[in-house]
Write an enzyme that holds these catalytic residues in place. Sequence first.
Site, PDB file in Angstrom:
ATOM      1  N   LEU A 192     -32.163 -16.617  -4.536  1.00  0.00           N
ATOM      2  CA  LEU A 192     -32.898 -16.051  -3.397  1.00  0.00           C
ATOM      3  C   LEU A 192     -34.119 -15.252  -3.847  1.00  0.00           C
ATOM      4  CD1 LEU A 192     -29.821 -14.729  -1.364  1.00  0.00           C
ATOM      5  CD2 LEU A 192     -31.025 -16.896  -1.036  1.00  0.00           C
ATOM      6  N   GLY A 195     -34.373  -9.696  -9.344  1.00  0.00           N
ATOM      7  CA  GLY A 195     -34.226  -8.254  -9.466  1.00  0.00           C
ATOM      8  C   GLY A 195     -34.859  -7.811 -10.776  1.00  0.00           C
ATOM      9  N   GLY A 196     -34.669  -6.554 -11.135  1.00  0.00           N
ATOM     10  CA  GLY A 196     -35.278  -6.040 -12.359  1.00  0.00           C
ATOM     11  C   GLY A 196     -34.667  -6.613 -13.622  1.00  0.00           C
ATOM     12  N   GLY A 198     -32.453  -9.522 -13.569  1.00  0.00           N
ATOM     13  CA  GLY A 198     -31.958 -10.889 -13.428  1.00  0.00           C
ATOM     14  C   GLY A 198     -32.154 -11.417 -12.018  1.00  0.00           C
ATOM     15  N   GLU A 199     -31.593 -12.588 -11.756  1.00  0.00           N
ATOM     16  CA  GLU A 199     -31.782 -13.259 -10.470  1.00  0.00           C
ATOM     17  C   GLU A 199     -30.814 -12.753  -9.408  1.00  0.00           C
ATOM     18  OE1 GLU A 199     -33.242 -17.591 -12.214  1.00  0.00           O
ATOM     19  OE2 GLU A 199     -31.122 -17.261 -11.743  1.00  0.00           O
ATOM     20  N   VAL A 200     -31.182 -12.997  -8.152  1.00  0.00           N
ATOM     21  CA  VAL A 200     -30.297 -12.748  -7.016  1.00  0.00           C
ATOM     22  C   VAL A 200     -30.027 -14.101  -6.372  1.00  0.00           C
ATOM     23  CG1 VAL A 200     -30.000 -11.577  -4.808  1.00  0.00           C
ATOM     24  CG2 VAL A 200     -31.312 -10.466  -6.634  1.00  0.00           C
ATOM     25  N   LYS A 215     -26.287 -10.088  -7.169  1.00  0.00           N
ATOM     26  CA  LYS A 215     -27.375  -9.590  -8.016  1.00  0.00           C
ATOM     27  C   LYS A 215     -26.882  -9.583  -9.462  1.00  0.00           C
ATOM     28  CE  LYS A 215     -30.527  -5.608  -8.260  1.00  0.00           C
ATOM     29  NZ  LYS A 215     -30.909  -4.344  -7.585  1.00  0.00           N
ATOM     30  N   ASP A 311     -37.887   4.948  -2.638  1.00  0.00           N
ATOM     31  CA  ASP A 311     -38.650   3.698  -2.763  1.00  0.00           C
ATOM     32  C   ASP A 311     -38.771   2.966  -1.422  1.00  0.00           C
ATOM     33  OD1 ASP A 311     -40.217   1.981  -4.244  1.00  0.00           O
ATOM     34  OD2 ASP A 311     -38.539   0.737  -4.921  1.00  0.00           O
TER      35      ASP A 311
END
Length: 590
Positions: A192, A195-196, A198-200, A215, A311
Site C-alpha cells: 500500500l 514507512g520509514g 519498510g513497506e506497508v 507495517k 506531526d
Amino acid sequence: MELENIVANTVLLKAREGGGGKRKGKSKKWKEILKFPHISQCEDLRRTIDRDYCSLCDKQPIGRLLFRQFCETRPGLECYIQFLDSVAEYEVTPDEKLGEKGKEIMTKYLTPKSPVFIAQVGQDLVSQTEEKLLQKPCKELFSACAQSVHEYLRGEPFHEYLDSMFFDRFLQWKWLERQPVTKNTFRQYRVLGKGGFGEVCACQVRATGKMYACKRLEKKRIKKRKGESMALNEKQILEKVNSQFVVNLAYAYETKDALCLVLTIMNGGDLKFHIYNMGNPGFEEERALFYAAEILCGLEDLHRENTVYRDLKPENILLDDYGHIRISDLGLAVKIPEGDLIRGRVGTVGYMAPEVLNNQRYGLSPDYWGLGCLIYEMIEGQSPFRGRKEKVKREEVDRRVLETEEVYSHKFSEEAKSICKMLLTKDAKQRLGCQEEGAAEVKRHPFFRNMNFKRLEAGMLDPPFVPDPRAVYCKDVLDIEQFSTVKGVNLDHTDDDFYSKFSTGSVSIPWQNEMIETECFKELNVFGPNGTLPPDLNRNHPPEPPKKGLLQRLFKRQHQNNSKSSPSSKTSFNHHINSNHVSSNSTGSS
C-alpha cells in the site's frame, strides 16, 4: 506492468469484500483455530489475571459482554445493566431532547414505586439529579448515578461473577488471545505504501477474515539507522491508546527479517489526496469542520495519555471505508513525563510550531498549532505558510512561520477564520487549547457550535463524504519505490532483547473487538442447554484428546491390518513404523 497492478488490486478488493463466500474471508479451519481450550488449561491465567472490575467488566469488550450475560441471569441485576444502557443513550441524545429523555430515566429507574427502582443510588444524589434536570439538562447529568451503580456492581456481584461459568468462558477467550502470532496468522496482499523502515501492505487474519495494514520494519534497516528506540516507542504508544480516531495496533510480531505492526486498515486514502486530487483544491467548510472535529477527538485521546503527536499534516490523516478519519504514523509521538516539558526540533517543514522551531521546551501545544494548519489547508486548499507546489527553501518557510501572519481568503467564514487565528497564535501560552482545559476549550469555539461531540464519539454522525468501495486509494504497485538491500549489518543475539519487547502478539481490546465485529464471538460463545455447563467448561469432564495427525492414523490402520501377520513380520513392521515416526517427528520440528 499494468496487468500486475490490476491483478493486485482485484485480489485486494475481493479480500476486502470477504472473498464472496459465506465465511466472509475466514479460513475453512477458522473454528479449529479458535477452538476453546478445556477450562483446566486456564488455571495459570486464573491465578495471574488482574482482578480489576473496571478492566474485566468495562474496558475489555468481551469481558463487558460476558459480565452483562452474567447479570442478565441474576434476578435483580438486570435492571442495573438496563439503567447503564439508558444513561449511555441519554449521553448521545440530541440537545433538544435531553429533558424528555432525562425524565424517562428518572421515572423508570430513580422513583421508589418503579418495579425496576435502583435503590443503590442514594436519595440525596437522586434529588440533586432531579434538580439539575429541572434547571438545565446536560450530557453529564447521570454520570454520578452511573458511578454509584458501578460501585455497587464492583462489590458482591463482581465477586459472584468471578466464580461463574461466564468468567471461566472469559478465561478461555483470554487463552486464545494470548496464543503466539506469526506470519501464518495472516494472508498477505499488495503493498500500500512505504514507512520509514519498510513497506506497508494489506493483510487479512485467517481466523476471522478481518483486514488490516501490516507495517514491516526491516530489522537490518532499524539496526543500521539506530532506530530501535523510535520503533519501540511507536509500538508502545499505539498499544496504550485505544481510540476510534487514531489507528489501533492489533498485533505485533516478528519474522526472520522484520518486525511487524498490524494496524487498522484505512481504505479511503489520505487527506492530502482528497484535498488536492478530487476537484478544486480544498473542501467545503462543513466537510473541513467534520474532519477537524474527529482529529480533535483523536488528539484528546492521545493527550489523555500525556502523549504529544508532533506531526499533524494531511498525509497522516487517513479515511476509512465509511469516511471517518484516523490519525496515523506515530513515529514522532512521545509521552511527556508527568509535570514536565520536553524539547525536540522534529516534525514536517511548514507544520512545526514556533516553539518547536525555536527549540524551546513544550508540552502538548504543538498539536494545537498543527490542528490550525490542517483546518486552514482543508478550507484554503494550500498550507498557511507555503503555496501549493511553491519552490522555497526550508529556512524561508521557517521564517514565515515565526514572523508572518497567514492570509485569509473569501473561503473562510468568520468562525473558521477565528479558530485558525487562535490555533495559529505564535505564543504557545496564548494559543487556543493550551490552557488547563485543553481540547474541551477548543470544542467550545463557535466554529464547532453545531457539532454534537458525544454523538460524534459514539459514531452516530454520518461523514460528509464516503469513499468509493471499488477504488484502491493508493499508488500503483510498481510506482511505490522499493527499498534497497541493507548491506554491512549483521543481526545477532544482542538484538533479541529488543525483539522480545516488540513482538508481544495480540493487543487485548482490538483483538476482542475483532472477535465481536466478525461475529466469531456470537458463533462460538455458546453454553449448554438451559444455561448448563458445556463440556469445555466442565471440570469433571476430561478434555478431548488432541486429534491424531494423518501419518499417525495411517500407521494405526496399517498396524491393525497387519495384526494377523506372523510375529516376525509384525516385529519387523513395528520397527519400520518407529523409524518412520522418528523421521516424521524430526521433519515436523524443523
